[in-house]
Design a protein around this motif. Structure first.
Motif, PDB file in Angstrom:
ATOM      1  N   ILE A 253      22.282   3.714   1.261  1.00  0.00           N
ATOM      2  CA  ILE A 253      21.524   4.149   2.522  1.00  0.00           C
ATOM      3  C   ILE A 253      19.901   4.322   2.051  1.00  0.00           C
ATOM      4  O   ILE A 253      19.145   4.114   1.676  1.00  0.00           O
ATOM      5  N   ARG A 254      19.834   4.501   3.854  1.00  0.00           N
ATOM      6  CA  ARG A 254      18.136   5.483   4.264  1.00  0.00           C
ATOM      7  C   ARG A 254      17.932   6.436   3.942  1.00  0.00           C
ATOM      8  O   ARG A 254      18.711   7.686   3.096  1.00  0.00           O
ATOM      9  N   SER A 255      16.709   7.217   4.732  1.00  0.00           N
ATOM     10  CA  SER A 255      16.401   8.438   6.150  1.00  0.00           C
ATOM     11  C   SER A 255      18.036   8.914   6.492  1.00  0.00           C
ATOM     12  O   SER A 255      18.071  10.301   6.746  1.00  0.00           O
ATOM     13  N   ALA A 256      18.748   7.886   6.975  1.00  0.00           N
ATOM     14  CA  ALA A 256      19.473   9.013   8.303  1.00  0.00           C
ATOM     15  C   ALA A 256      20.611   9.428   8.299  1.00  0.00           C
ATOM     16  O   ALA A 256      21.326  10.365   8.191  1.00  0.00           O
TER      17      ALA A 256
ATOM     18  N   GLY B 119      22.431   4.496  -4.020  1.00  0.00           N
ATOM     19  CA  GLY B 119      21.149   3.665  -3.479  1.00  0.00           C
ATOM     20  C   GLY B 119      20.033   3.601  -2.561  1.00  0.00           C
ATOM     21  O   GLY B 119      21.459   3.706  -0.910  1.00  0.00           O
ATOM     22  N   ARG B 120      19.524   4.313  -2.657  1.00  0.00           N
ATOM     23  CA  ARG B 120      18.258   4.914  -1.891  1.00  0.00           C
ATOM     24  C   ARG B 120      17.449   3.305  -1.586  1.00  0.00           C
ATOM     25  O   ARG B 120      16.617   3.739  -2.530  1.00  0.00           O
ATOM     26  N   ALA B 121      17.387   2.677  -0.352  1.00  0.00           N
ATOM     27  CA  ALA B 121      16.374   1.332  -0.141  1.00  0.00           C
ATOM     28  C   ALA B 121      15.483   2.722   0.426  1.00  0.00           C
ATOM     29  O   ALA B 121      15.247   2.122   1.701  1.00  0.00           O
ATOM     30  N   GLY B 122      14.511   3.052  -1.120  1.00  0.00           N
ATOM     31  CA  GLY B 122      13.409   3.011  -0.296  1.00  0.00           C
ATOM     32  C   GLY B 122      12.882   4.232  -1.102  1.00  0.00           C
ATOM     33  O   GLY B 122      13.665   4.464  -2.351  1.00  0.00           O
ATOM     34  N   ILE B 123      12.356   5.570  -0.931  1.00  0.00           N
ATOM     35  CA  ILE B 123      11.569   6.619  -2.183  1.00  0.00           C
ATOM     36  C   ILE B 123      12.584   7.948  -2.024  1.00  0.00           C
ATOM     37  O   ILE B 123      12.956   8.453  -2.837  1.00  0.00           O
ATOM     38  N   GLY B 124      12.459   8.717  -1.141  1.00  0.00           N
ATOM     39  CA  GLY B 124      12.217   9.990  -0.624  1.00  0.00           C
ATOM     40  C   GLY B 124      13.958  10.049  -0.730  1.00  0.00           C
ATOM     41  O   GLY B 124      14.055   9.422  -0.324  1.00  0.00           O
ATOM     42  N   VAL B 125      14.455  11.290  -1.805  1.00  0.00           N
ATOM     43  CA  VAL B 125      15.591  11.342  -1.955  1.00  0.00           C
ATOM     44  C   VAL B 125      16.584  12.527  -1.399  1.00  0.00           C
ATOM     45  O   VAL B 125      17.358  13.448  -1.755  1.00  0.00           O
TER      46      VAL B 125
ATOM     47  N   ALA C 294       4.094  12.085   4.227  1.00  0.00           N
ATOM     48  CA  ALA C 294       5.240  12.414   3.162  1.00  0.00           C
ATOM     49  C   ALA C 294       6.634  12.469   3.908  1.00  0.00           C
ATOM     50  O   ALA C 294       7.945  12.143   3.745  1.00  0.00           O
ATOM     51  N   ARG C 295       6.404  14.179   4.952  1.00  0.00           N
ATOM     52  CA  ARG C 295       7.977  14.724   4.346  1.00  0.00           C
ATOM     53  C   ARG C 295       7.326  15.556   5.354  1.00  0.00           C
ATOM     54  O   ARG C 295       6.801  16.525   5.268  1.00  0.00           O
ATOM     55  N   GLY C 296       8.690  15.504   6.869  1.00  0.00           N
ATOM     56  CA  GLY C 296       8.593  16.903   7.273  1.00  0.00           C
ATOM     57  C   GLY C 296       8.867  18.120   6.398  1.00  0.00           C
ATOM     58  O   GLY C 296       9.420  17.888   5.888  1.00  0.00           O
TER      59      GLY C 296
ATOM     60  N   PRO D 297       7.689   7.980  15.211  1.00  0.00           N
ATOM     61  CA  PRO D 297       9.189   7.903  14.699  1.00  0.00           C
ATOM     62  C   PRO D 297      10.095   7.739  12.996  1.00  0.00           C
ATOM     63  O   PRO D 297      10.686   6.698  12.976  1.00  0.00           O
ATOM     64  N   HIS D 298       9.401   8.560  12.162  1.00  0.00           N
ATOM     65  CA  HIS D 298       9.591   7.881  10.243  1.00  0.00           C
ATOM     66  C   HIS D 298       9.269   6.880  10.239  1.00  0.00           C
ATOM     67  O   HIS D 298      10.916   5.604  10.279  1.00  0.00           O
ATOM     68  N   LEU D 299       7.725   6.176  10.396  1.00  0.00           N
ATOM     69  CA  LEU D 299       8.001   4.445  10.334  1.00  0.00           C
ATOM     70  C   LEU D 299       6.925   4.231   9.665  1.00  0.00           C
ATOM     71  O   LEU D 299       7.077   3.114   9.140  1.00  0.00           O
TER      72      LEU D 299
HETATM   73  O1  LIG Z   1      11.456   5.490   1.029  1.00  0.00           O
HETATM   74  C1  LIG Z   1      11.315   6.514   1.667  1.00  0.00           C
HETATM   75  O2  LIG Z   1      10.780   7.873   1.104  1.00  0.00           O
HETATM   76  C2  LIG Z   1      11.585   6.413   3.141  1.00  0.00           C
HETATM   77  O3  LIG Z   1      10.535   8.393   3.781  1.00  0.00           O
HETATM   78  C3  LIG Z   1      11.560   5.761   4.360  1.00  0.00           C
HETATM   79  O4  LIG Z   1      12.479   6.570   5.005  1.00  0.00           O
HETATM   80  P1  LIG Z   1      13.420   5.370   5.489  1.00  0.00           P
HETATM   81  O5  LIG Z   1      14.310   3.805   5.182  1.00  0.00           O
HETATM   82  O6  LIG Z   1      12.596   5.052   6.614  1.00  0.00           O
HETATM   83  O7  LIG Z   1      14.835   6.238   6.673  1.00  0.00           O
END
Ligand SMILES: O=C(O)C(=O)COP(=O)(O)O
Ligand SMILES: NC(=O)C1=CN([C@@H]2O[C@H](COP(=O)(O)OP(=O)(O)OC[C@H]3O[C@@H](n4cnc5c(N)ncnc54)[C@H](O)[C@@H]3O)[C@@H](O)[C@H]2O)C=CC1
Length: 532
Positions: A54-57, A75-81, A236-238, A283-285
């Motif tokens: 996943i990503r953030s959506a 698996g989160r392809a990115g950071i925030g979980v 960072a995060r809303g 938009p969360h870019l």
């Molecule tokens: O990696 C992160 O924490 C993000 O916020 C990136 O989000 P995204 O993968 O672009 O939806």
């Protein structure tokens, strides 16, 4: 780990590079990048998959996890979980992993880009110019050089932003309770408390995760403490900033500008910040560059494949890391630790107070955190059905059970030895085991008394006074009841002292047999045990 090829669902817009990696590694993959937005459909089909990328959506809620019968890894392809219900995933034994570095430079660059966009009103100037207005006098910017940049959260991304800020000749101050003085020095930043940052910063940029502690960190009260004319950047995060309070501060002119990439509700099709002339939005870019998206997609596909195919764990947020080399070495000890835990758990009748696991010899060099988690899972399972190796440590902590580990590299009598000591309200009990050649776990001591037994599916544990006649009576009670003894392991601390017997039986010993054994003079405890 599974006999058939594992199946992974990609429910977000990952780079297609991930698909190739999964296929090359022998993992079946379904690429449905829009599915994450359709929770009902995701819940309907998630049961078919071993992995979810996943990503953030994609919001991985407890409800989706309830249907995830086969899921082993997210698996989160990115950071925030923060879009994954981690406690619910852990409770089901699902590993949650992210890619903690793959998009950090890109996100830091977006924060810097937004800082310039604010300082020079670039988006509004662009729109006006392209509308044919040539409003040269309308757009008066501010210089960045010499200004104070306040970084809230100075980890990977905040650290890169801070370094870039120093490179831009800004004075950089940072608020982060976990920032060490050495790291602050390396980055060239001044570590300050939040109130001081709020009072001094000309630009504030946020780089913390969204947690219960950081939610609303820029509240109405904290916004009121900022310097007049401050500009605020949130990449960072809303939820880190009270958006309504910020809008009021922009309207009053206290805050000179705000640039937001992330919003309390996403997708943000409406927001209280929208429409203000000094607000810039994207938009969360933050992570949206080809480089970062390749990085995180490749990495997450590698990590998930490694786990599904080889049991290796990297960058999990709810389990210790295990390399692909360690995984096969660890496997028999995971089984041993679970069985030692299960042994102690089945004998436990009163509340658990503490668990102490000692690792001696070669096992001391392995990932003992994973072994301890396994021992605790085995220990708690007789009392709590749903506990697993991922959830066990937090379940134990929630119950106030103290967990300790001792590691001794030196070998004793065994090449490797694990001893589990469990203290309950009633007593302290210890059990030790090792792994013999062929990977078979064996119990080698109980309460310090030597025995030598494999843990078979159905066993009887007996502790008694070491007196002549016990074995004969015991064997005839079982024989008369038609219970066949498969193996018999005995141990005692001293002649005439305390003795124990671990007896493998075919099938189950019925309750009257247990009662009859209990009635043999000198018998202290009889307990049927089962091992999976
Ligand atoms: O990696 C992160 O924490 C993000 O916020 C990136 O989000 P995204 O993968 O672009 O939806
Ligand atoms: N806009 C986007 O597309 C992206 C956003 N992000 C967000 O950026 C966040 C930060 O990412 P990283 O720097 O990689 O994480 P990190 O874990 O390296 O750094 C976070 C820092 O925040 C600090 N922190 C935690 N609680 C705090 C508190 N109460 N007050 C002050 N500081 C606190 C930590 O000590 C740590 O140093 C992620 O959690 C994610 O939400 C990440 C990537 C892309």
């Amino acid at each position: 780990m599974t006999a058939r090829a594992p199946r992974v669902l990609i429910s977000d817009a990952l780079s297609p590079a991930a698909v190739q990696i999964f296929r090359d590694r022998g993992v079946e993959v379904d690429f449905q990048p829009e599915l994450g937005k359709d929770r009902d459909r995701l819940a309907a089909i998630i049961g078919d998959y071993d992995g979810l990328a996943i990503r953030s959506a994609t919001k991985v809620t407890a409800k989706i996890l309830e249907n995830a019968r086969n899921l082993k890894v997210i698996g989160r392809a990115g950071i925030g979980v923060d879009n994954v219900d981690i406690p619910a995933a852990s409770a089901r034994g699902v590993i949650v992993m992210n890619t903690p570095f793959g998009n950090s430079i890109t996100t830091a660059e977006h924060a810097i880009a937004l800082m310039f966009a604010l300082a020079r009103q670039i988006p509004a100037a662009d729109a006006s110019t392209q509308a044919g207005k040539w409003e040269k006098n309308r757009f008066m910017g501010v210089e960045i050089t010499g200004k104070t940049l306040g970084v809230i959260g100075c980890g990977n991304i905040g650290g890169i932003v801070a370094e870039r800020g120093v490179g831009l000749r800004m004075k950089v101050i940072a608020y982060d309770p976990f920032l060490s003085p050495e790291r602050a020095l390396d980055l060239g930043v001044e570590k300050v408390e939040l109130d001081e940052l709020l009072a001094r910063a000309d630009f504030i940029t946020l780089h913390t995760p969204l947690t219960e502690k950081t939610r609303n960190i820029l509240s109405a009260e904290n916004l009121a403490r900022t310097k007049k004319g401050v500009r605020i950047i949130n990449c960072a995060r809303g939820g880190l900033v009270d958006e309504a309070a910020l809008r009021a501060a922009l309207d009053s002119g206290h805050v000179a500008g705000a640039a937001f990439d992330v919003f309390s509700e996403e997708p943000a099709t409406q927001n209280v910040l929208f429409g203000h002339p000094n607000v810039v939005c994207t938009p969360h870019l933050g992570a949206a560059t080809t480089e970062a998206q390749e990085n995180v997609a490749l990495q997450v596909a590698e990590q998930m494949s490694d786990y599904l195919l080889r049991g290796a764990i990297q960058n999990a947020v709810n389990f210790p890391s295990i390399t692909a080399e360690e995984a096969p070495k660890l496997k028999p000890f995971i089984e041993l630790a679970d069985k030692l835990g299960s042994f102690a758990g089945q004998l436990t009748e009163t509340g658990l107070k503490s668990v102490h696991v000692t690792y001696e010899g070669s096992v001391a060099g392995l990932k003992v955190k994973a072994l301890t988690a396994s021992a605790i899972a085995g220990l708690l399972r007789p009392m709590l059905q749903d506990v697993n190796v991922v959830s066990a440590p937090s379940v134990a902590r929630e119950r106030g059970i103290v967990i300790e580990e001792t590691i001794r590299e030196a070998e004793g009598e065994y090449d490797a030895l694990i001893t589990l000591t469990v203290t309950t309200e009633g007593q302290t009990r210890s059990v030790s085991g090792t792994v013999f050649a062929g990977g078979r776990p064996r119990i080698v001591a109980i309460k310090g008394i030597k025995v030598d037994a494999e843990l078979a599916p159905s066993m009887l544990y007996v502790s008694n006074e070491d007196k002549p006649g016990f074995i004969g009576r015991f064997a005839s009670i079982l024989g008369e009841a038609g219970v066949n003894i498969a193996t018999f392991a005995l141990g005692r601390d001293a002649p005439g002292g305390s003795a124990i017997a671990l007896v493998e039986v075919d099938g189950e010993a019925p309750q009257p047999v247990i009662e009859a054994v209990k009635a043999i003079p000198g018998v202290k405890q009889v307990k049927p045990l089962r091992f999976a």
